[in-house]
Design a protein around this motif. Structure first.
Motif, PDB file in Angstrom:
ATOM      1  N   GLN A  36     -89.115  -0.541 -60.013  1.00  0.00           N
ATOM      2  CA  GLN A  36     -88.931   0.520 -60.597  1.00  0.00           C
ATOM      3  C   GLN A  36     -87.571   0.794 -61.900  1.00  0.00           C
ATOM      4  O   GLN A  36     -88.001   1.064 -62.440  1.00  0.00           O
ATOM      5  N   VAL A  37     -86.759   1.030 -60.705  1.00  0.00           N
ATOM      6  CA  VAL A  37     -85.498   1.115 -61.527  1.00  0.00           C
ATOM      7  C   VAL A  37     -85.133   0.147 -62.378  1.00  0.00           C
ATOM      8  O   VAL A  37     -84.887   0.095 -63.854  1.00  0.00           O
ATOM      9  N   VAL A  38     -85.094  -1.366 -62.174  1.00  0.00           N
ATOM     10  CA  VAL A  38     -85.179  -2.156 -63.340  1.00  0.00           C
ATOM     11  C   VAL A  38     -86.134  -2.421 -64.631  1.00  0.00           C
ATOM     12  O   VAL A  38     -85.566  -2.105 -65.948  1.00  0.00           O
ATOM     13  N   ALA A  39     -87.111  -2.109 -64.364  1.00  0.00           N
ATOM     14  CA  ALA A  39     -88.478  -1.195 -64.961  1.00  0.00           C
ATOM     15  C   ALA A  39     -87.774  -0.028 -66.171  1.00  0.00           C
ATOM     16  O   ALA A  39     -87.872  -0.420 -67.557  1.00  0.00           O
ATOM     17  N   MET A 105     -93.255   6.668 -68.115  1.00  0.00           N
ATOM     18  CA  MET A 105     -92.709   6.769 -66.779  1.00  0.00           C
ATOM     19  C   MET A 105     -93.784   7.212 -66.185  1.00  0.00           C
ATOM     20  O   MET A 105     -93.961   7.273 -64.901  1.00  0.00           O
ATOM     21  N   SER A 106     -94.084   6.174 -66.649  1.00  0.00           N
ATOM     22  CA  SER A 106     -96.707   5.973 -65.760  1.00  0.00           C
ATOM     23  C   SER A 106     -96.188   4.972 -64.171  1.00  0.00           C
ATOM     24  O   SER A 106     -96.802   5.381 -63.879  1.00  0.00           O
ATOM     25  N   ASP A 107     -94.529   4.094 -64.563  1.00  0.00           N
ATOM     26  CA  ASP A 107     -94.382   3.202 -63.346  1.00  0.00           C
ATOM     27  C   ASP A 107     -94.021   4.283 -62.501  1.00  0.00           C
ATOM     28  O   ASP A 107     -93.460   3.694 -61.436  1.00  0.00           O
ATOM     29  N   ASP A 111     -91.920  11.811 -63.238  1.00  0.00           N
ATOM     30  CA  ASP A 111     -92.639  12.005 -65.173  1.00  0.00           C
ATOM     31  C   ASP A 111     -91.257  11.903 -66.206  1.00  0.00           C
ATOM     32  O   ASP A 111     -92.154  12.040 -66.941  1.00  0.00           O
ATOM     33  N   HIS A 112     -90.253  11.902 -65.539  1.00  0.00           N
ATOM     34  CA  HIS A 112     -89.280  12.529 -66.635  1.00  0.00           C
ATOM     35  C   HIS A 112     -88.126  11.667 -66.603  1.00  0.00           C
ATOM     36  O   HIS A 112     -87.918  12.030 -64.702  1.00  0.00           O
ATOM     37  N   VAL A 113     -86.989  12.000 -67.745  1.00  0.00           N
ATOM     38  CA  VAL A 113     -85.647  11.294 -67.058  1.00  0.00           C
ATOM     39  C   VAL A 113     -84.791  12.226 -68.211  1.00  0.00           C
ATOM     40  O   VAL A 113     -85.560  11.978 -69.161  1.00  0.00           O
TER      41      VAL A 113
END
Length: 212
Positions: A36-39, A105-107, A111-113
């Motif tokens: 998730q972080v890399v994506a 942010m679906s994965d 839901d947001h950054v």
């Protein structure tokens, strides 16, 4: 550098810098999987890379962790003004904010950054400091202060130093910020929050060029 030729250090009289980072990234990454972080970083930075590619003279510097660093003016010292460099960096920052607002942010676990952005302008020295792993880098107080403008920024806002604001205050609207402790933290620098680009009418009234 690619050919093995030496790169002479160079002094730049004025460059515009931007630093952006993800708010609470350490906390987010600790709760996310490595995938998730890399994506997330790949998705965000690839879109930001596309933005800087659309400008004549903005280049990405080394990315450290989640800090994204860019500079304007390396190749246009004699053809574009200091003001042009700052205008490009500010417009780039505005587009970065837009990217984050609409980021998929679906994965992800949230839901947001949000990002923080800092901008400064001033002299710097460029050169290759490590021939074992050669990479062109920029050094000096201007780079340090840019990072301090980012660190004192608010989420999803663009924090602009006084010197940078002075160059483009006829192009953009600003709101005054508290002065920022810089360098040894004993000095303070005026700072401003970017609001938006001025309308064409107000820009001309300020003495700007309507054709820009």
């Amino acid at each position: 550098m690619k050919s093995g030729a030496s790169v002479e250090p160079k002094h730049f009289k004025s460059l515009a810098f931007l630093t952006a980072d993800i708010v609470s990234f350490t906390n987010l990454s600790s709760k996310s999987s490595a995938k998730q972080v890399v994506a997330l970083l790949n998705r965000l930075y690839s879109q930001m890379d596309d933005v800087i590619d659309s400008f004549e003279d903005i280049y990405k510097l080394e990315t450290i962790g989640d800090a994204y660093n860019i500079v304007s003016g390396l190749n246009t010292q004699d053809t574009l003004s200091d003001k042009d460099h700052v205008v490009s960096i500010v417009e780039c920052a505005q587009r970065f904010i837009d990217i984050v607002r609409s980021l998929d942010m679906s994965d992800q676990i949230t839901d947001h950054v949000q990002i923080r952005v800092g901008i400064h302008v001033g002299p710097a020295v460029g050169g290759v400091a490590n021939m074992a792993m050669p990479k062109y880098s920029l050094f000096g107080d201007t780079v340090t202060i840019t990072g301090q403008m980012e660190q004192t920024s608010r989420p999803m806002e663009i924090h602009v130093s006084g010197p940078a604001c002075d160059l483009v205050k006829d192009v953009f609207e600003f709101e005054v910020s508290e002065s920022v402790p810089v360098l040894d933290m004993k000095q303070r620098m005026p700072a401003w929050w970017l609001l938006h680009k001025k309308s064409r009418a107000s820009f001309v009234a300020f003495g700007g060029n309507a054709a820009q």
